[in-house]
Scaffold this motif. Structure first.
Motif, PDB file in Angstrom:
ATOM      1  N   HIS A  88      51.314  34.260  37.568  1.00 52.66           N
ATOM      2  CA  HIS A  88      51.673  34.703  38.917  1.00 52.66           C
ATOM      3  C   HIS A  88      50.775  35.865  39.357  1.00 52.66           C
ATOM      4  CE1 HIS A  88      55.314  32.229  38.894  1.00 52.66           C
ATOM      5  NE2 HIS A  88      55.498  32.647  37.660  1.00 52.66           N
ATOM      6  N   LEU A  89      50.437  36.724  38.416  1.00 56.99           N
ATOM      7  CA  LEU A  89      49.537  37.835  38.716  1.00 56.99           C
ATOM      8  C   LEU A  89      48.148  37.318  39.088  1.00 56.99           C
ATOM      9  CD1 LEU A  89      48.659  40.785  38.798  1.00 56.99           C
ATOM     10  CD2 LEU A  89      48.428  40.721  36.300  1.00 56.99           C
ATOM     11  N   ILE A  90      47.656  36.344  38.332  1.00 57.15           N
ATOM     12  CA  ILE A  90      46.343  35.768  38.629  1.00 57.15           C
ATOM     13  C   ILE A  90      46.339  35.153  40.026  1.00 57.15           C
ATOM     14  CG2 ILE A  90      44.678  33.988  37.969  1.00 57.15           C
ATOM     15  CD1 ILE A  90      44.707  36.353  36.087  1.00 57.15           C
ATOM     16  N   ASP A  91      47.419  34.494  40.389  1.00 59.86           N
ATOM     17  CA  ASP A  91      47.509  33.909  41.734  1.00 59.86           C
ATOM     18  C   ASP A  91      47.385  34.986  42.809  1.00 59.86           C
ATOM     19  OD1 ASP A  91      47.819  31.384  40.683  1.00 59.86           O
ATOM     20  OD2 ASP A  91      50.013  31.355  40.878  1.00 59.86           O
ATOM     21  N   LEU A  92      48.055  36.120  42.611  1.00 58.15           N
ATOM     22  CA  LEU A  92      47.965  37.208  43.576  1.00 58.15           C
ATOM     23  C   LEU A  92      46.537  37.728  43.689  1.00 58.15           C
ATOM     24  CD1 LEU A  92      51.128  39.439  42.941  1.00 58.15           C
ATOM     25  CD2 LEU A  92      50.633  38.064  44.958  1.00 58.15           C
ATOM     26  N   LEU A  93      45.888  37.914  42.550  1.00 60.22           N
ATOM     27  CA  LEU A  93      44.519  38.436  42.555  1.00 60.22           C
ATOM     28  C   LEU A  93      43.551  37.441  43.199  1.00 60.22           C
ATOM     29  CD1 LEU A  93      44.408  40.011  38.974  1.00 60.22           C
ATOM     30  CD2 LEU A  93      44.532  41.239  41.150  1.00 60.22           C
ATOM     31  N   GLU A  94      43.711  36.170  42.859  1.00 58.29           N
ATOM     32  CA  GLU A  94      42.789  35.159  43.378  1.00 58.29           C
ATOM     33  C   GLU A  94      42.985  34.879  44.864  1.00 58.29           C
ATOM     34  OE1 GLU A  94      43.273  31.772  40.821  1.00 58.29           O
ATOM     35  OE2 GLU A  94      41.864  32.565  39.313  1.00 58.29           O
ATOM     36  N   SER A  95      44.087  35.367  45.435  1.00 53.63           N
ATOM     37  CA  SER A  95      44.300  35.194  46.873  1.00 53.63           C
ATOM     38  C   SER A  95      43.281  35.985  47.685  1.00 53.63           C
ATOM     39  CB  SER A  95      45.718  35.631  47.250  1.00 53.63           C
ATOM     40  OG  SER A  95      45.847  37.048  47.190  1.00 53.63           O
ATOM     41  N   GLY A  96      42.698  37.006  47.069  1.00 51.41           N
ATOM     42  CA  GLY A  96      41.737  37.846  47.768  1.00 51.41           C
ATOM     43  C   GLY A  96      42.372  38.881  48.681  1.00 51.41           C
ATOM     44  N   ASN A  97      43.700  38.999  48.646  1.00 53.16           N
ATOM     45  CA  ASN A  97      44.395  39.924  49.534  1.00 53.16           C
ATOM     46  C   ASN A  97      44.660  41.285  48.907  1.00 53.16           C
ATOM     47  OD1 ASN A  97      44.599  38.171  51.768  1.00 53.16           O
ATOM     48  ND2 ASN A  97      46.380  37.149  50.867  1.00 53.16           N
ATOM     49  N   VAL A  98      44.338  41.444  47.623  1.00 55.56           N
ATOM     50  CA  VAL A  98      44.490  42.739  46.958  1.00 55.56           C
ATOM     51  C   VAL A  98      43.137  43.443  47.007  1.00 55.56           C
ATOM     52  CG1 VAL A  98      45.064  43.931  44.811  1.00 55.56           C
ATOM     53  CG2 VAL A  98      46.320  41.862  45.460  1.00 55.56           C
ATOM     54  N   ASP A  99      43.065  44.540  47.734  1.00 55.16           N
ATOM     55  CA  ASP A  99      41.798  45.241  47.934  1.00 55.16           C
ATOM     56  C   ASP A  99      41.443  46.166  46.778  1.00 55.16           C
ATOM     57  OD1 ASP A  99      41.175  44.522  50.893  1.00 55.16           O
ATOM     58  OD2 ASP A  99      43.267  45.172  50.926  1.00 55.16           O
ATOM     59  N   LEU A 100      42.447  46.744  46.144  1.00 49.84           N
ATOM     60  CA  LEU A 100      42.244  47.719  45.078  1.00 49.84           C
ATOM     61  C   LEU A 100      43.236  47.436  43.970  1.00 49.84           C
ATOM     62  CD1 LEU A 100      41.397  50.477  43.779  1.00 49.84           C
ATOM     63  CD2 LEU A 100      42.949  51.593  45.422  1.00 49.84           C
ATOM     64  N   CYS A 101      42.766  47.394  42.734  1.00 47.89           N
ATOM     65  CA  CYS A 101      43.657  47.128  41.605  1.00 47.89           C
ATOM     66  C   CYS A 101      43.443  48.169  40.520  1.00 47.89           C
ATOM     67  CB  CYS A 101      43.417  45.732  41.040  1.00 47.89           C
ATOM     68  SG  CYS A 101      44.653  45.227  39.809  1.00 47.89           S
ATOM     69  N   PHE A 102      44.551  48.737  40.039  1.00 49.35           N
ATOM     70  CA  PHE A 102      44.547  49.690  38.936  1.00 49.35           C
ATOM     71  C   PHE A 102      45.153  49.026  37.700  1.00 49.35           C
ATOM     72  CE2 PHE A 102      44.954  52.461  42.695  1.00 49.35           C
ATOM     73  CZ  PHE A 102      43.929  53.373  42.460  1.00 49.35           C
ATOM     74  N   ALA A 103      44.511  49.236  36.552  1.00 44.82           N
ATOM     75  CA  ALA A 103      45.053  48.752  35.273  1.00 44.82           C
ATOM     76  C   ALA A 103      44.740  49.786  34.199  1.00 44.82           C
ATOM     77  CB  ALA A 103      44.445  47.412  34.898  1.00 44.82           C
ATOM     78  N   ASN A 104      45.689  50.028  33.297  1.00 41.70           N
ATOM     79  CA  ASN A 104      45.330  50.840  32.141  1.00 41.70           C
ATOM     80  C   ASN A 104      44.695  49.929  31.092  1.00 41.70           C
ATOM     81  OD1 ASN A 104      47.371  49.638  30.533  1.00 41.70           O
ATOM     82  ND2 ASN A 104      48.867  51.220  31.083  1.00 41.70           N
ATOM     83  N   GLU A 105      44.246  50.502  29.999  1.00 44.05           N
ATOM     84  CA  GLU A 105      43.478  49.731  29.022  1.00 44.05           C
ATOM     85  C   GLU A 105      44.290  48.586  28.422  1.00 44.05           C
ATOM     86  OE1 GLU A 105      40.473  50.512  25.229  1.00 44.05           O
ATOM     87  OE2 GLU A 105      41.649  52.164  26.078  1.00 44.05           O
ATOM     88  N   ASP A 106      45.547  48.842  28.097  1.00 40.49           N
ATOM     89  CA  ASP A 106      46.390  47.795  27.510  1.00 40.49           C
ATOM     90  C   ASP A 106      46.626  46.659  28.497  1.00 40.49           C
ATOM     91  OD1 ASP A 106      46.595  49.181  25.128  1.00 40.49           O
ATOM     92  OD2 ASP A 106      48.471  50.170  25.685  1.00 40.49           O
ATOM     93  N   GLU A 107      46.911  46.998  29.742  1.00 35.81           N
ATOM     94  CA  GLU A 107      47.123  45.979  30.774  1.00 35.81           C
ATOM     95  C   GLU A 107      45.857  45.172  31.020  1.00 35.81           C
ATOM     96  OE1 GLU A 107      50.190  49.073  32.980  1.00 35.81           O
ATOM     97  OE2 GLU A 107      48.212  48.655  33.820  1.00 35.81           O
ATOM     98  N   ALA A 108      44.724  45.883  31.041  1.00 35.17           N
ATOM     99  CA  ALA A 108      43.444  45.215  31.285  1.00 35.17           C
ATOM    100  C   ALA A 108      43.129  44.195  30.194  1.00 35.17           C
ATOM    101  CB  ALA A 108      42.327  46.256  31.384  1.00 35.17           C
TER     102      ALA A 108
END
Length: 440
Positions: A296-316
């Protein structure tokens, strides 16, 4: 059917036609709003243009079936978005944070033995049932670590990643910020309102509903690492169909935290934000959330509607766990394929960011030993977004984020103390970074 919203209205007019100072639910803050009248269907409530003595608790009665949300509770905003003439007031904040369910953090430094006795992985964030949360909180006092500089050893403050970020934007950087969501009409809800209002956060998009407010146990180890156990199962929250375009109009950025339980609200908010020309920032929440709901997260990212994304090292790393190469650099490139700005925070090793073809790596600021890592990523986001709003270059955005992230870990909880804001300003000044223009 008539439903009621209760709040304390302590008022004092500044001159004969001045502005009204409202104290909500025993808060020791001043929130200036125009002395206008407004109508609620069937009944009206008003604030007159004349001096007021400090008032007893006031009850605002609303006869309007449409005010009943999905839970059957009140969904009125604490302050209306429009006055009786249809004009907006006050001006919309530059930054809006979507946190469907308000949350109160119970933060304490505890010994390792308690962490070994609660369900889930240490260092992460995992939902628990109400009875489990109550059990954890009942056990905390027996496991408190002595820490002479922290009085009391356990604190309760408004929490949640989004709340931490918008509070930091307003209190530390002077950028107007508001929150979209709902809180319960209970003690925890009043605490959330008091704390956020004291920091200057715009609450005109926060609905108060009949029911309970979410809570989270934030358990901090001696080395500063934190384990979080939120309980939102019975908490009131904002539903997707309650989001309106007027909530977003005039804002520059919308801040989100990825959560599967809020997926419908997130999708609706992103859709409306894009219709209103608002940029979208999203935090990946926790490695458990990424691991369990990656598709579901990949779907959100691939939509192109998220302009800025933050992730910590574990999440990344969790995000690209199925890729041939799993490291922060690879994760940064993955995020940058879908977002204009991508940021991976690396704890004491600083951060890395990518915008277009530009890639920067910035070390952590200062020599701070973390007392509590709660809110480090949230306050990093505050500083980074401040940089974007002010037009700073990518490297300076990261440097400001490192300063604000470094400020919050110097004490217990996800709220920066005044002395630590001062520490941050000194770090920014020493680094030649643009200092905030704060109003008294």
């Amino acid at each position: 059917m008539s439903v009621c919203l209760c709040f304390l209205l302590g008022s004092m007019c500044d001159g004969q036609f001045g502005t009204l100072s409202c104290a909500i639910a025993t808060a020791s803050f001043r929130l200036l709003i125009p002395t206008r009248s407004w109508e609620e269907a069937g009944e009206s409530c008003y604030l007159e243009r004349r001096p007021f003595p400090v008032a007893a608790p006031q009850r605002v009665s609303v006869s309007d079936p449409s005010s009943m949300g999905a839970e059957g509770g009140l969904r009125r905003t604490l302050f209306p978005l429009r006055d009786c003439d249809g004009r907006n007031w006050p001006s919309p904040p530059a930054i809006l944070g979507l946190q469907p369910a308000a949350l109160v953090d119970h933060v304490a430094r505890v010994d390792w033995s308690l962490l070994d006795r609660i369900p889930g992985d240490r260092g992460g964030s995992q939902q628990v049932a109400a009875e489990d949360l109550n059990h954890i909180l009942s056990e905390v006092k027996a496991h408190i670590l002595p820490f002479p500089n922290e009085i009391p050893p356990m604190i309760a403050i408004a929490g949640g990643s989004v709340a931490n970020t918008v509070r930091g934007m307003t209190a530390g950087f002077g950028v107007s910020s508001g929150i979209i969501g709902a809180c319960g009409d209970d003690e925890q809800g009043r605490l959330f309102i008091n704390n956020m209002s004291f920091s200057g956060v715009d609450l005109s998009r926060l609905r108060m509903k009949n029911g309970s407010t979410g809570q989270c146990a934030c358990l901090v180890e001696a080395d500063g690492n934190r384990t979080m156990r939120p309980c939102l199962s019975s908490a009131v929250k904002l539903q997707a169909d309650e989001l309106k375009r007027e909530d977003f109009r005039g804002a520059k950025w919308l801040i989100l935290r990825y959560a599967f339980i809020n997926l419908e609200q997130i999708k609706a908010a992103i859709r409306i934000a894009k219709q209103e020309g608002v940029s979208v920032s999203m935090d990946l929440a926790s490695f458990e959330m990424v691991r369990d709901y990656r598709s579901h997260l990949i779907d959100l990212l691939e939509s192109g509607n998220v302009d800025l994304c933050f992730a910590n090292e574990d999440e990344a790393k969790e995000l690209i766990s199925r890729e041939p190469k799993v490291d922060p650099e690879a994760a940064l490139c993955f995020l940058a394929k879908h977002c204009k700005w991508a940021v991976v925070t690396l704890g004491p090793r600083g951060c890395m960011a990518k915008h277009g073809n530009e890639v920067v790596r910035v070390p952590a600021i200062g020599d701070t030993q973390a007392v509590d890592a709660t809110g480090a990523g949230d306050l990093f986001a505050s500083g980074f977004l401040y940089g974007l709003v002010k037009g700073l270059c990518l490297e300076d955005c990261c440097k400001v984020g490192s300063c604000s992230g470094g400020a919050v870990v110097r004490a217990l909880g996800g709220e920066v103390r005044p002395e630590n804001w001062q520490w941050m300003y000194k770090q920014m000044h020493a680094g030649g970074l643009l200092l905030p223009e704060l109003k008294n």
